[in-house]
Write an enzyme that holds these catalytic residues in place. Structure first.
Site, PDB file in Angstrom:
ATOM      1  CE  LYS A 208      37.571  53.270  50.800  1.00 14.58           C
ATOM      2  NZ  LYS A 208      37.663  54.692  51.125  1.00 14.58           N
ATOM      3  N   GLY A 269      33.741  56.422  50.420  1.00 12.18           N
ATOM      4  CA  GLY A 269      32.517  55.653  50.169  1.00 12.18           C
ATOM      5  C   GLY A 269      31.426  56.488  49.521  1.00 12.18           C
ATOM      6  NE  ARG A 270      31.302  61.808  53.116  1.00 12.46           N
ATOM      7  CZ  ARG A 270      32.129  61.292  54.006  1.00 12.46           C
ATOM      8  NH1 ARG A 270      32.058  60.022  54.326  1.00 12.46           N
ATOM      9  NH2 ARG A 270      33.055  62.049  54.591  1.00 12.46           N
ATOM     10  CD  GLU A 355      29.217  58.767  56.017  1.00 10.01           C
ATOM     11  OE1 GLU A 355      28.586  57.974  56.739  1.00 10.01           O
ATOM     12  OE2 GLU A 355      29.693  58.424  54.917  1.00 10.01           O
ATOM     13  CG  HIS A 386      -0.246  68.839  47.429  1.00 10.34           C
ATOM     14  ND1 HIS A 386      -1.455  69.498  47.400  1.00 10.34           N
ATOM     15  CD2 HIS A 386       0.323  69.033  46.211  1.00 10.34           C
ATOM     16  CE1 HIS A 386      -1.622  70.034  46.213  1.00 10.34           C
ATOM     17  NE2 HIS A 386      -0.559  69.779  45.467  1.00 10.34           N
ATOM     18  CE  LYS A 511      30.232  51.660  60.850  1.00 10.34           C
ATOM     19  NZ  LYS A 511      31.402  51.677  60.000  1.00 10.34           N
TER      20      LYS A 511
END
Ligand code: F6P
Length: 548
Positions: A208, A269-270, A355, A386, A511
């Site tokens: 983006k 974005g998501r 997020e 399992h 970041k």
């Protein structure tokens, strides 16, 4: 300093009081008290059947949750989102992923501009491009047709495309290879490209912002790989396309913006897998199936906007999540698709949910005094059975589960007893929900002749809540409805918690610090370090082991 209002609302207090009475009630009692509970606490619409009868609620709980939703102005907030109001206040943006799947006949205004024609113009360009690639009309630099597609992106520019590709593999062009590269760990790109012929490979760089470190680093490495293999810088023009909102950075990278597919800052974005970020999905399944998926999203959007709260699937899911998290103190949700094609669905949901709702302050900046977004995780059934189901059945933590299954399989396979393997799969889904809800009492265990010493070990307390989502068959349309169901459920939870579900400031600090750290890791000579003693030592140790 403002204070969060939620816990002082009379509707919240009413739920607290109600919890004091119903909190201890076992699902066995709730089912015994109402023989038609399994039919009544279920809703079916837009191709999804949602059974929430195994949630620890009764009619009063549901009524009080709806009252809470009204008090938190949920209906008005839904309208504000669909109207294009700037509900992402910390980024001052509209939140209009719903416009990405709106039919061309709709009109959705952002700052007075109708965005629906823009959306359809990009979709048409994507479709024309996909037709060219899929038909072999789009040729690589050396004249070969494209057989491999490598999508480079991370977070929302990766998880949706990967999940959708896996989910809709049965509808995909099987003679083409699709790979996804996200991690800045060079292994990801190296392994994704090692057996590919560069002359037949198309890279889609999805970002983006087009500034994300991981994606740009991988895109540069991919360009070197391509140019080295084809021996010509000009090869980039036929082997790289971009998906972004940032034409300037795309051009700076060296991709001609005529080969860029755009989207808009009002798409988070998501929430972007049905924008041009879904280009790899469209290449895999074709424009017709892609549009069917969008129609599925849209069907759920319309349902969410128009359906009263008591029959509104995302509203119910969201309110039940609030009940489980805030009143039953569940810190987590397990998402358990009994469908191999949905194996990446839990990973996709992790970004969507965590997020979005992993926030600790309200829209006004007040620190919340209640829990917000739960931890989502999961694995496809029956693998999880399992592995971690033991803890869900008999552990000390409450883990509400979402079971997802389909009545028809895309891959029928006869089982040795004459049935189909799919019945076996679905029998497990249904049995797990039943076992979690009703358990097995000590008396029942004893009645089976179990030695007394083993009775406590073999007793299942039950009363573990779950929701079951059932659809006929996994189609592009159904996938769209399912994703939109979760998107809107996340929104509902965010509205109740009064948080901004559409920003993600929490990813920034790491970041930022990494920028300093990279300089220290790559410095010539001993860098001067000013971190804490653990961080300083790790940096020195890493450098020592690397250079030794
Ligand atoms: O990690 C934060 C984030 O901004 C996500 O929200 C987003 O999906 C991802 O990074 C990728 O961002 P971009 O598409 O700009 O490369």
């Amino acid at each position: 300093m403002s204070h969060p209002k939620l816990t002082r609302l009379p509707q919240w207090q009413a739920l607290k009081q109600h919890h004091a009475t119903i909190g201890a009630k076992h699902l066995r009692e709730l089912f015994a008290a109402d023989p038609s509970r399994g039919e009544r606490l279920a809703v079916e619409d837009v191709g999804l059947y949602l059974d929430y009868s195994k949630q620890r609620v009764d009619a009063d709980t549901l009524h009080l949750l709806r009252e809470l939703a009204e008090a938190c102005a949920l209906p008005q907030r839904i309208e504000a989102m669909f109207r294009g109001d700037r509900i992402n206040t910390t980024e001052d943006r509209a939140v209009l992923h719903v416009a990405l799947r709106a039919p061309a006949t709709e009109k959705i205004l952002v700052d007075g501009h109708d965005v629906v024609p823009d959306v359809h113009a990009v979709l048409d360009r994507m479709a024309a491009f996909c037709d060219q690639v899929r038909s072999g009309a789009w040729l690589g630099h050396s004249g070969k047709r494209i057989r491999n597609v490598v999508s480079i992106g991370i977070g929302g520019s990766d998880l949706g495309p990967v999940m959708a590709y896996e989910a809709l593999r049965a509808y995909s062009r099987r003679e083409m290879t699709f790979r996804f590269v996200s991690n800045v760990d060079g292994t990801d790109l190296v392994e994704a490209t090692r057996d590919l012929d560069a002359a037949e490979t198309l890279f889609i760089v999805c970002s983006k912002t087009f500034t994300t470190l991981e994606t740009l680093t991988n895109a540069h490495a991919a360009r070197r790989w391509c140019v080295d293999a084809l021996g010509d810088q000009k090869a980039v023009a036929r082997h790289f396309v971009a998906v972004s909102t940032n034409a300037g950075e795309v051009a700076r990278f060296g991709i001609d913006t005529t080969h860029m597919f755009g989207f808009w800052d009002w798409v988070g974005g998501r929430y972007s897998m049905d924008s041009a970020i879904g280009l790899s999905t469209m290449l895999a399944i074709g424009p017709t199936h892609f549009r069917e998926m969008l129609a599925g999203f849209h069907a759920m959007d319309t349902h969410f906007r128009r359906t009263p709260l008591e029959r509104n699937l995302p509203a119910l899911m969201g309110l039940l999540a609030v009940w489980n998290g805030n009143f039953l103190d569940a810190a987590t949700v397990a998402v358990l698709p009994y469908e191999q094609y949905l194996k990446r669905f839990p990973a996709y949901l992790q970004q969507l949910t965590m997020e979005s709702n992993g926030k600790h302050v309200t829209l006004d900046g007040a620190t919340v005094d209640y829990a917000t977004g739960p931890i989502y995780w999961g694995e496809p059934g029956t693998n999880g059975q399992h592995s971690f189901y033991q803890l869900i059945h008999q552990g000390t933590r409450l883990v509400p589960c979402d079971f997802i299954g389909f009545s028809q399989t895309l891959n029928p396979l006869p089982a040795q007893d004459g049935g189909d393997q799919h019945d076996l799969l679905m029998a497990n889904l249904i049995a797990q929900g039943e076992a979690l809800a009703f358990g097995k009492t000590a008396d029942e265990v004893r009645a089976e002749g179990t030695p007394e010493a083993l009775v406590p070990h073999r007793t299942f307390e039950g009363n573990r809540p779950s929701t079951t989502i059932l659809a006929a068959r996994l189609t592009p349309h159904v996938l769209g409805t399912l994703i939109a169901l979760y998107e809107h459920s996340v929104f509902v939870q965010g509205v109740i918690w009064d948080i901004d579900s559409f920003d993600q400031w929490g990813v920034e600090l790491g970041k930022q610090l990494a920028k300093t750290t990279i300089a220290e890791l790559t410095a010539t000579g001993e860098p001067k370090l000013g971190h804490d003693s653990s961080t300083n030592t790790l940096i020195r140790r890493y450098r020592h082991l690397r250079d030794d």
